[in-house]
Motif scaffolding. Sequence first.
Motif, PDB file in Angstrom:
ATOM      1  N   LYS A 184      -7.720 -23.241 -65.427  1.00 40.23           N
ATOM      2  CA  LYS A 184      -6.491 -22.783 -66.084  1.00 40.23           C
ATOM      3  C   LYS A 184      -5.415 -22.478 -65.054  1.00 40.23           C
ATOM      4  CE  LYS A 184      -8.610 -20.633 -70.172  1.00 40.23           C
ATOM      5  NZ  LYS A 184      -8.860 -19.332 -70.869  1.00 40.23           N
ATOM      6  N   ILE A 185      -5.824 -21.936 -63.918  1.00 41.30           N
ATOM      7  CA  ILE A 185      -4.866 -21.743 -62.829  1.00 41.30           C
ATOM      8  C   ILE A 185      -5.358 -22.397 -61.530  1.00 41.30           C
ATOM      9  CG2 ILE A 185      -3.792 -19.665 -63.746  1.00 41.30           C
ATOM     10  CD1 ILE A 185      -5.491 -18.016 -61.876  1.00 41.30           C
ATOM     11  N   HIS A 186      -6.673 -22.619 -61.413  1.00 44.11           N
ATOM     12  CA  HIS A 186      -7.211 -23.243 -60.199  1.00 44.11           C
ATOM     13  C   HIS A 186      -7.328 -24.753 -60.432  1.00 44.11           C
ATOM     14  CE1 HIS A 186      -8.597 -19.024 -60.187  1.00 44.11           C
ATOM     15  NE2 HIS A 186      -8.435 -19.103 -58.882  1.00 44.11           N
ATOM     16  N   GLY A 187      -6.198 -25.376 -60.736  1.00 45.86           N
ATOM     17  CA  GLY A 187      -6.198 -26.787 -61.110  1.00 45.86           C
ATOM     18  C   GLY A 187      -5.427 -27.679 -60.164  1.00 45.86           C
ATOM     19  N   ASP A 188      -5.244 -27.221 -58.916  1.00 47.96           N
ATOM     20  CA  ASP A 188      -4.439 -27.975 -57.948  1.00 47.96           C
ATOM     21  C   ASP A 188      -5.293 -28.817 -57.008  1.00 47.96           C
ATOM     22  OD1 ASP A 188      -2.028 -26.907 -58.927  1.00 47.96           O
ATOM     23  OD2 ASP A 188      -2.292 -25.101 -57.718  1.00 47.96           O
ATOM     24  N   GLY A 189      -6.452 -29.221 -57.491  1.00 43.80           N
ATOM     25  CA  GLY A 189      -7.336 -30.040 -56.678  1.00 43.80           C
ATOM     26  C   GLY A 189      -8.751 -29.496 -56.702  1.00 43.80           C
ATOM     27  N   TRP A 190      -9.695 -30.385 -56.426  1.00 43.68           N
ATOM     28  CA  TRP A 190     -11.093 -29.976 -56.343  1.00 43.68           C
ATOM     29  C   TRP A 190     -11.774 -30.783 -55.246  1.00 43.68           C
ATOM     30  CZ3 TRP A 190     -14.781 -33.750 -56.880  1.00 43.68           C
ATOM     31  CH2 TRP A 190     -14.420 -34.926 -57.583  1.00 43.68           C
ATOM     32  N   GLY A 191     -12.904 -30.257 -54.815  1.00 40.99           N
ATOM     33  CA  GLY A 191     -13.666 -30.981 -53.816  1.00 40.99           C
ATOM     34  C   GLY A 191     -15.112 -30.532 -53.836  1.00 40.99           C
ATOM     35  N   ILE A 192     -15.985 -31.401 -53.352  1.00 46.68           N
ATOM     36  CA  ILE A 192     -17.399 -31.080 -53.260  1.00 46.68           C
ATOM     37  C   ILE A 192     -17.949 -31.665 -51.966  1.00 46.68           C
ATOM     38  CG2 ILE A 192     -18.018 -33.095 -54.664  1.00 46.68           C
ATOM     39  CD1 ILE A 192     -20.429 -31.441 -55.701  1.00 46.68           C
TER      40      ILE A 192
END
Length: 268
Positions: free
Chosen positions: A32-40
């Motif tokens: 909802k707010i932590h949507g500026d990229g992801w990584g694993i």
Amino acid sequence: MCRLLGVVSAVPVSVSDAVDALTLKDFVALTKIHGDGWGIARVDRADGLPQVQVSAGSALDDAAFDAATAQGRAVASMVHLRWATNGLAVRPENSHPFLADGIAMAHNGSIKPIAPLEEMLEADTAATLRGTTDSERYFALIRQHRRTAPSLAEAVRRAVAQLRDRYPEASLNALLLGEGQLVAVDAHAHSRLPTEDIEEITAADLPAEHLEDYFALRWARPDDGTLVIGSTGFGDLDWQPLPPESVTAVSLSDLSMSLHPLDDGTHG
């Protein structure tokens, strides 16, 4: 600001199976707010090198994220959801985890102003930077200390202690994966969320933990063969707090934990 999730398992397992599907769903809901990229980042055996996959998009409804967390099996994984610091670009090279020298790293916090941090980096270290984030420079400082430190955990401890002297209010929380360990930094004793971030969290109706202790890191053992480290705000596991102002290293070979306080006792 970001959310962190790390998993170490006695046998290769997906992130979803390690923490259970509901816990992972809770974690992804934080987009909802932590949507500026992801990584694993993951390693497939205890002595293996980490492999990293990143995106500048939201993890929510992303088939690549779903596949990475539900199908990718590893003895250790760490997942990062990015909430970009104001002014920093949302693009792949700024997405965590960063990967260099056989180590992956993800950070939850903001180190401002960035200039003193950049001054800590030697020219050859600075030349390896790809993005614009303070987090990547934090990682570079750790790698710089690794040249002389006897272990990865000690290199991390030295870098965090150096930064703490200059940035007493910064959150230096981080996860690192490499050299047969998952290393967790819990260093946020004087960190506070800015007013605008509190307002955004409130408007997004995120779990109360985000306002009560946004920067806390916790660990849990869902079963005898699994250890999980995570940020607040998701998962109904039997969470225990990580020791504050310290570095904790988890061995990938036997899941044992070793503690490295930031104050190592050498200063009296």
